[in-house]
Design a protein around this motif. Structure first.
Motif, short mmCIF file in Angstrom:
data_model
loop_
_atom_site.label_atom_id
_atom_site.label_comp_id
_atom_site.label_asym_id
_atom_site.label_seq_id
_atom_site.Cartn_x
_atom_site.Cartn_y
_atom_site.Cartn_z
N MET A 179 -6.49 -4.63 -4.85
CA MET A 179 -5.86 -3.53 -4.11
C MET A 179 -6.45 -2.18 -4.54
O MET A 179 -6.56 -1.26 -3.73
N THR B 242 0.83 -1.20 0.00
CA THR B 242 0.00 0.00 0.00
C THR B 242 0.87 1.26 0.00
O THR B 242 0.62 2.20 -0.75
N TRP C 32 -9.34 -1.25 -2.39
CA TRP C 32 -8.86 -0.81 -1.06
C TRP C 32 -8.39 0.65 -1.14
O TRP C 32 -8.75 1.48 -0.31
N TYR C 33 -7.66 0.98 -2.20
CA TYR C 33 -7.19 2.36 -2.34
C TYR C 33 -8.37 3.31 -2.56
O TYR C 33 -8.38 4.43 -2.06
N ALA D 82 -2.37 -9.10 -1.36
CA ALA D 82 -1.26 -8.15 -1.30
C ALA D 82 -0.10 -8.67 -2.14
O ALA D 82 0.78 -7.91 -2.53
#
Lengths: 113, 262
Positions: free
Chosen positions: B237, B84, B240-241, B231
């Motif tokens: 991902m 991240t 999530w961002y 991940a």
């Protein structure tokens, strides 16, 4: 496992209160612990004994008042008893429950001298 | 135990800080005759909540969006965080507070990405608390407008009760664990706003029932949002961002625009 830090927190509250209220020894402590508070009563007793050693509350009696879990069922529009956060409504088997009681951990009263 | 700043006699150590006491401990000498009752009616967590409220104020004044990452050990929390940070460091100012019982290995791994990080070692403690995080902020001094991640001690029980002042708790559950974790550890899943289901690239090799896991989580917490990610491969991902950007935007509504970077 976090019961020990809860007891340390409890001790800090008692120490501060002792300064404000002018007492030097705690004889007995009454706590309200809800069924949904994620607190093991036995671990709390053990933690209390360890955390209070050599303090104003050493040897104090610990009275734990256990409170039942309660939730508001949106479908039934009434308060129902729950034992766990994931319990379903005992009337309609629904999951739309909002916990309304039994998640507290409070110091209620102290006996001091 | 110190009643001025609230420091216990615990073993918490914060990197770069030797928390000496400038204030002394004093005791009440006079004994009141006979016993009496004192009503207190105070939450046992009131002390922690006071520190957490101060941290929340600190974040709000600086436009810092703070997330508290919680999971059991081995869920891939640090690997998720590293990816991240690498993916978002061009977009946001970032900072990390790492909680572990021992070692500064994780903070070292984070700093290797170029993101400032501070390690809190909790010693025997099983969770971070509002007081420790407040002291860590003094050392870390995160940039205005930054995204701040707190990686809590790997433990699905104790960190649930301790507010650190974060905007959201994010619970990470890897599919190599049991799908019934949300009902085995209901308090944590109840306290979290987002559930990241990590390591989904391994799903074909496992008997993990994804739908059942999400159902359990919703039973404990109807408002929890599940996102499936890996991940390792990067799958999911972007979602999530997107959640990070959206929750940050929402938190900043009505706040003065933070100065970008420092």
């Amino acid at each position: 496992m976090h019961e020990l830090s809860l007891c340390e927190s409890l001790l800090r509250i008692m120490e501060r209160n002792a300064e404000e209220q002018g007492y030097s020894r705690v004889i007995r402590v009454w706590l309200e612990i809800g069924a949904l508070a994620a607190v093991e009563v036995e671990a709390m007793r053990f933690g209390f004994e360890v955390a209070t050693r050599g303090t104003l509350a050493e040897g104090a009696g610990l009275e734990i008042i256990e409170l039942p879990g309660e939730a508001w069922c949106m479908a039934c529009a009434e308060t129902v008893p729950v034992r766990q956060r994931y319990d379903q409504c005992p009337h309609c088997d629904g999951c739309q429950l909002q916990v309304t009681g039994g998640d507290q951990m409070r110091i209620k009263e102290l006996e001091v001298e | 135990m110190c009643t001025v700043c609230g420091c216990g006699k615990g073993e918490t150590r914060i990197e770069g800080q030797d928390h000496g006491h400038g204030h002394d401990h004093h005791h009440q000498g006079d004994e009141a005759p006979g016993s009496r009752l004192v009503r207190i009616e105070q939450d046992i967590l009131a002390e922690n909540n006071r520190y957490a409220a101060a941290n929340r104020r600190y974040f709000s004044e600086r436009g810092i969006h703070c997330l508290n990452l919680v999971s059991s050990p081995g869920s891939g929390k640090t690997a998720l965080l590293l990816r991240t940070l690498n993916d978002l460091k061009g977009e946001f100012a970032l900072g990390v507070i790492e909680g572990d019982q021992q070692t500064s290995n994780d903070a070292d791994r984070i700093r290797a990405t170029g993101v400032p990080a501070i390690q809190i070692n909790t010693g025997k403690g099983c969770h971070l608390d509002g007081h420790g995080v407040g002291h860590a902020l003094e050392s870390l001094n995160p940039a205005r407008g930054s995204l701040l991640f707190i990686e809590n001690v790997g433990n699905l029980v104790c960190p649930a009760a301790f507010d650190l002042g974060e905007a959201h708790k994010v619970v990470i559950l890897s599919v190599t664990e049991g799908e019934d974790k949300p009902i085995k550890y209901p308090d944590m899943f109840h306290a979290a706003d987002l559930m990241l289901l990590n390591k989904i690239d391994l799903l074909p090799n496992l008997d993990f029932d994804l739908g059942q896991c999400i159902d359990y989580a919703r039973r404990v917490n109807p408002r929890i949002k599940p996102i499936q990610i890996s991940a390792r491969t990067g799958e999911g991902m972007a979602d999530w961002y997107q959640w990070l950007r959206a929750s940050r935007q929402l938190a900043l509504v009505g706040q003065p625009a933070p100065a970008q970077g420092v």
